[in-house]
Enzyme design. Structure first.
Site, PDB file in Angstrom:
ATOM      1  N   PRO A  88     -31.665 -66.927-112.874  1.00 12.93           N
ATOM      2  CA  PRO A  88     -32.681 -67.202-113.905  1.00 12.93           C
ATOM      3  C   PRO A  88     -32.206 -68.228-114.932  1.00 12.93           C
ATOM      4  O   PRO A  88     -32.999 -68.732-115.723  1.00 12.93           O
ATOM      5  CB  PRO A  88     -32.924 -65.838-114.568  1.00 12.93           C
ATOM      6  CG  PRO A  88     -32.106 -64.835-113.855  1.00 12.93           C
ATOM      7  CD  PRO A  88     -31.222 -65.524-112.860  1.00 12.93           C
ATOM      8  N   GLU A 115     -25.783 -57.728-112.342  1.00 12.75           N
ATOM      9  CA  GLU A 115     -25.985 -58.506-113.568  1.00 12.75           C
ATOM     10  C   GLU A 115     -25.808 -60.003-113.331  1.00 12.75           C
ATOM     11  O   GLU A 115     -26.111 -60.810-114.194  1.00 12.75           O
ATOM     12  CB  GLU A 115     -25.003 -58.049-114.649  1.00 12.75           C
ATOM     13  CG  GLU A 115     -25.380 -56.741-115.316  1.00 12.75           C
ATOM     14  CD  GLU A 115     -26.791 -56.756-115.901  1.00 12.75           C
ATOM     15  OE1 GLU A 115     -27.049 -57.590-116.775  1.00 12.75           O
ATOM     16  OE2 GLU A 115     -27.623 -55.935-115.463  1.00 12.75           O
ATOM     17  N   ARG A 152     -41.773 -76.514 -95.686  1.00 13.32           N
ATOM     18  CA  ARG A 152     -43.092 -77.053 -95.338  1.00 13.32           C
ATOM     19  C   ARG A 152     -43.198 -78.558 -95.584  1.00 13.32           C
ATOM     20  O   ARG A 152     -44.145 -79.197 -95.155  1.00 13.32           O
ATOM     21  CB  ARG A 152     -44.215 -76.281 -96.056  1.00 13.32           C
ATOM     22  CG  ARG A 152     -44.180 -76.370 -97.548  1.00 13.32           C
ATOM     23  CD  ARG A 152     -45.146 -75.388 -98.172  1.00 13.32           C
ATOM     24  NE  ARG A 152     -46.549 -75.741 -97.983  1.00 13.32           N
ATOM     25  CZ  ARG A 152     -47.153 -76.754 -98.574  1.00 13.32           C
ATOM     26  NH1 ARG A 152     -46.491 -77.548 -99.386  1.00 13.32           N
ATOM     27  NH2 ARG A 152     -48.431 -76.983 -98.360  1.00 13.32           N
ATOM     28  N   ASP A 167     -51.462 -81.286-101.610  1.00 13.65           N
ATOM     29  CA  ASP A 167     -51.245 -80.026-102.307  1.00 13.65           C
ATOM     30  C   ASP A 167     -51.391 -80.143-103.804  1.00 13.65           C
ATOM     31  O   ASP A 167     -51.129 -81.198-104.370  1.00 13.65           O
ATOM     32  CB  ASP A 167     -49.803 -79.537-102.099  1.00 13.65           C
ATOM     33  CG  ASP A 167     -49.576 -79.083-100.696  1.00 13.65           C
ATOM     34  OD1 ASP A 167     -50.538 -78.677-100.054  1.00 13.65           O
ATOM     35  OD2 ASP A 167     -48.407 -79.134-100.267  1.00 13.65           O
TER      36      ASP A 167
HETATM   37  N1  ADE Z   1     -32.426 -64.085-109.742  1.00 13.56           N
HETATM   38  C1  ADE Z   1     -33.054 -63.157-110.503  1.00 13.56           C
HETATM   39  N2  ADE Z   1     -34.139 -63.675-111.094  1.00 13.56           N
HETATM   40  C2  ADE Z   1     -34.213 -64.988-110.699  1.00 13.56           C
HETATM   41  C3  ADE Z   1     -35.109 -66.052-110.972  1.00 13.56           C
HETATM   42  N3  ADE Z   1     -36.145 -65.915-111.789  1.00 13.56           N
HETATM   43  N4  ADE Z   1     -34.872 -67.243-110.383  1.00 13.56           N
HETATM   44  C4  ADE Z   1     -33.805 -67.409-109.574  1.00 13.56           C
HETATM   45  N5  ADE Z   1     -32.925 -66.444-109.280  1.00 13.56           N
HETATM   46  C5  ADE Z   1     -33.116 -65.239-109.835  1.00 13.56           C
END
Ligand code: ADE
Length: 237
Positions: A88, A115, A152, A167
């Site tokens: 994230p 984590e 794709r 797209d």
């Molecule tokens: N791992 C956990 N959440 C994630 C996300 N939003 N993007 C990429 N990897 C992740």
């Protein structure tokens, strides 16, 4: 194009990539998708892949050694590969990033659990990607999202060569609305113009729809689009 995945849950990938368009692309040999169990790179009788965090706190951290060994193995198998960490905290994935990744011969995805990774792993990857500002239980679903979006774009994967080019997001705008038979459905009619057979008028209508839709639904994209392409003469927005 070759995709390789390092994960503690490689079985998660089998169903999504054995079906439909991606499944057919694999069958045809246009793309290859292989998964590798990260635990196989862990040492000791218990092949432990996680440990408690230094400094205390909740949750477990993925140990660096198995992930590092996995990455080394992938780099040996695919020396030309770009190694991507799903997190994230990564760069936001979008259609432009998908196009960029599709220009590589091979991609390796490193999927975390718990984590997250020991920070030192970051120095062994080439890129970090997030699929959105939310936290999932692991990097597997994000890796699948990225693989699907990139696969794709590989020539031949979509039957109709033109279909990726139209797209949503491919030109910075959302897609125009689509209709098929019947011409009337529960009192809603297909726009007359689409029945006219006049392709110049249809193209102009679709382009207008794209612009109006993007402006109404995604003002952020619209702003970006307008910064890149100032309005042409005769088209008012
Ligand atoms: N791992 C956990 N959440 C994630 C996300 N939003 N993007 C990429 N990897 C992740």
């Amino acid at each position: 194009m070759q995709f390789a995945v390092l994960s503690l849950f490689p079985e998660m990938f089998s169903s999504p990539f054995s079906q439909s368009i991606i499944g057919k692309a694999v069958e045809k040999g246009l793309i290859g998708i292989e998964t590798h169990q990260l635990r196989d790179y862990a040492e000791g009788r218990h092949q432990v892949t996680d440990d408690t965090p230094y400094g205390g706190g909740d949750g477990m951290v993925m140990k660096p050694e198995p992930v590092w060994r996995g990455i080394q193995d992938m780099r040996q198998r695919y020396p030309q590969a770009k190694v991507v960490l799903m997190t994230p905290q990564g760069r936001m994935f979008n259609q432009a990033e998908a196009r960029h990744l599709a220009s590589h011969e091979a991609l390796v995805f490193v999927c975390g659990r718990y984590e997250g990774f020991d920070e030192r792993i970051r120095s062994y990857v080439d890129a970090e990607y997030s699929i959105g500002d939310y936290v999932l239980t692991g990097g597997e679903l994000p890796a699948m999202v990225v693989i699907d979006a990139v696969a794709r774009l590989v020539p031949g994967v979509l039957g109709n060569a033109g279909s990726a080019g139209q797209d949503s997001h491919s030109d910075g705008l959302l897609e125009f609305p689509h209709y098929t038979r019947p011409v009337e459905f529960n009192g809603q009619h297909v726009p007359e113009i689409l029945l006219s057979g006049n392709h110049a008028h249809i193209d102009a209508w679709r382009n207008k729809q794209q612009r109006e839709r993007t402006k109404a639904r995604r003002p952020d994209l619209w702003q970006q689009y307008m910064q890149q392409q100032p309005p042409q003469d005769g088209i008012k927005d």
